[in-house]
Scaffold this active site. Structure first.
Site, PDB file in Angstrom:
ATOM      1  N   ASP A 228      42.353  41.283  39.183  1.00 26.95           N
ATOM      2  CA  ASP A 228      44.222  41.064  39.283  1.00 26.95           C
ATOM      3  C   ASP A 228      44.134  42.195  40.805  1.00 26.95           C
ATOM      4  OD1 ASP A 228      47.408  40.911  39.582  1.00 26.95           O
ATOM      5  OD2 ASP A 228      47.193  43.204  39.249  1.00 26.95           O
TER       6      ASP A 228
ATOM      7  N   ASP B  17      47.132  43.402  42.693  1.00 23.98           N
ATOM      8  CA  ASP B  17      48.411  44.596  42.829  1.00 23.98           C
ATOM      9  C   ASP B  17      48.294  45.294  41.324  1.00 23.98           C
ATOM     10  OD1 ASP B  17      50.031  43.715  46.014  1.00 23.98           O
ATOM     11  OD2 ASP B  17      50.115  42.091  44.586  1.00 23.98           O
TER      12      ASP B  17
ATOM     13  N   ASP C 296      46.838  45.149  35.699  1.00 23.78           N
ATOM     14  CA  ASP C 296      47.926  46.162  34.222  1.00 23.78           C
ATOM     15  C   ASP C 296      48.945  45.582  33.914  1.00 23.78           C
ATOM     16  OD1 ASP C 296      48.190  44.976  37.841  1.00 23.78           O
ATOM     17  OD2 ASP C 296      50.050  45.982  37.981  1.00 23.78           O
TER      18      ASP C 296
END
Length: 219
Positions: free
Chosen positions: A12, A14, A168
């Site tokens: 991922d 961001d 995250d």
């Protein structure tokens, strides 16, 4: 050298590689404020990070007139563009990616960002040439649909069973599960650890150096 478990490592962007979750949450809040809509709190604004922009706005303010969503997206982009030049990678990310690339792993990005936004971010941190493939939310289905991972593995000729998704948010881990890939959580981004643990990730890292070390020894 033969890989231990994985050939393709998908990140991922961001909150996983780029230290941007607080900025994104503030931009979501600002877009609602601009339009006189209810302003989501920090927790709610962070929960939708990782989704495509349309899906994020629908999720963060599910009870507003749908006509506002395109306007929220427009305002979000305005606020984000005002400060995205100041965002940086988490410490240790360039070194980790360089080492993984040198060791022969295929590297990819699966992100809720737009193609224009990801390319701008990759260019700003000099990583445009490092990744073998990338997939953005405006090119396919938003997370947690498995399409991003399915498309990346097909493009690179890889096996989903030897692919790991690192992220995250629960959106990342759910996408990995939906695709039949492994999932690794990072605890320094948008979603709290207890939410990530509900998806039983293969590993959970509290920092980039911890993630780097685990990948070096076990990936």
């Amino acid at each position: 050298m033969a890989r231990k478990q994985f050939d393709l490592i998908v990140f991922d962007w961001d909150g996983t590689l780029m230290d941007s979750t607080a900025a994104i949450a503030k931009c979501i809040q600002a877009s609602a404020r601009d339009l006189g809509l209810p302003v989501p709190d920090d927790r709610m604004a962070s929960q939708v990070i990782g989704l495509g922009l349309q899906e994020a706005m629908e999720a963060v303010l599910p009870n507003v007139d749908p006509k506002y969503y395109p306007r929220m997206i427009e305002r979000y982009r305005y606020h984000y563009l005002m400060q995205d030049h100041a965002l940086t990678l988490f410490a240790g990310v360039p070194e980790m990616l360089a080492e993984l690339s040198q060791e022969g792993y295929f590297l990819a990005v699966a992100t809720g960002k737009s193609r224009v936004g990801l390319n701008r971010a990759l260019d700003a941190v000099n990583l445009l040439s490092l990744f073998d493939a990338t997939r953005c939310a405006d090119e396919t289905f938003s997370k947690p649909h498995p399409a991003m991972l399915q498309e990346l593995t097909r493009e690179l000729g890889q096996d989903i069973k030897r692919t790991v998704m690192i992220g995250d948010t629960t959106h990342d881990l759910q996408m990995a599960a939906n695709a039949g890939a492994a999932g690794i959580a990072v605890e320094y981004g948008a979603h709290p650890e207890h939410q990530l643990q509900a998806f039983a990730p293969l590993f959970s890292a509290s920092s980039v150096p911890m993630l780097h070390d685990w990948l070096s020894r076990h990936a």
